[in-house]
Scaffold this active site. Structure first.
Site, PDB file in Angstrom:
ATOM      1  N   HIS A   1     -13.306   6.915  -6.122  1.00  0.00           N
ATOM      2  CA  HIS A   1     -13.058   6.734  -4.558  1.00  0.00           C
ATOM      3  C   HIS A   1     -13.995   7.391  -3.679  1.00  0.00           C
ATOM      4  CE1 HIS A   1     -11.377  10.891  -4.072  1.00  0.00           C
ATOM      5  NE2 HIS A   1     -10.720  10.582  -5.501  1.00  0.00           N
TER       6      HIS A   1
ATOM      7  N   CYS B   1     -10.384  12.735 -10.444  1.00  0.00           N
ATOM      8  CA  CYS B   1     -10.913  11.551  -9.926  1.00  0.00           C
ATOM      9  C   CYS B   1     -12.302  11.661  -9.857  1.00  0.00           C
ATOM     10  CB  CYS B   1     -10.164  11.062  -8.644  1.00  0.00           C
ATOM     11  SG  CYS B   1      -8.680  10.597  -8.722  1.00  0.00           S
TER      12      CYS B   1
END
Length: 172
Positions: free
Chosen positions: A132, A148
């Site tokens: 992301h 992440c």
């Protein structure tokens, strides 16, 4: 025959590590270690290098981007996964593990400039894991995440346009 021309794109004013490399050609030595072929697009995330490598189907295009990775070994996940969904303007909420580490975290942050997921997200088949963007560009290229893989918003926007659901991802 591929011409091996590298173009450095400076996409941030924060100094070293905020560039993307775009090159035609298969970059075979690196992808062959992790993928049987490039019949599909492929993403390799090297957590030691803190780099995300992307190969377009057939090897016609190669891109490399700096990436923020897990801040500690217990948050890091490695192995094979794949892209299961794509999202523009994602909302953010902490995972259960994040809340155990810090119960004072906000429970929800809507899409927008203060959202930790940035402008775009590629959801992986591992629960809670995504590639992301970010609201904190200085964190890219560092050990800075809860697991992440964090890119500059401009980089994740490009990947979002290129990557298809089902794209294999290998994290080493």
């Amino acid at each position: 025959m591929y011409r091996r021309t590298f173009v450095r794109l400076s996409l941030c004013a924060l100094g070293a590590g905020c560039t993307a490399t775009v090159a035609p050609g298969p970059q075979e030595p690196q992808w062959r270690k992790h993928f049987a072929s490039l019949q599909r697009d492929a993403i390799l995330i090297n957590t030691d290098e803190r780099m995300l490598h992307y190969w377009r189907q057939g090897g016609a295009e190669y891109r490399a981007y700096p990436v923020g990775v897990a801040e500690s070994p217990e948050l890091l996940r490695t192995g094979q996964t794949h892209v299961v969904a794509k999202e523009v303007d994602p909302a953010w909420g902490p995972t259960p593990a994040m809340l155990r580490r810090n119960p004072n975290l906000p429970r929800y942050i809507p899409p927008g400039p203060d959202n930790p997921l940035g402008s775009h997200s590629l959801h992986l088949s591992w629960k809670y894991y995504q590639i992301h963007g970010t609201d904190d560009p200085a964190s890219v290229g560092r050990k800075s995440t809860s697991g992440c893989f964090r890119l500059m918003n401009a980089h994740v926007e490009t990947l979002y346009r290129l990557v298809r659901v089902g794209t294999p991802v290998v994290v080493v």
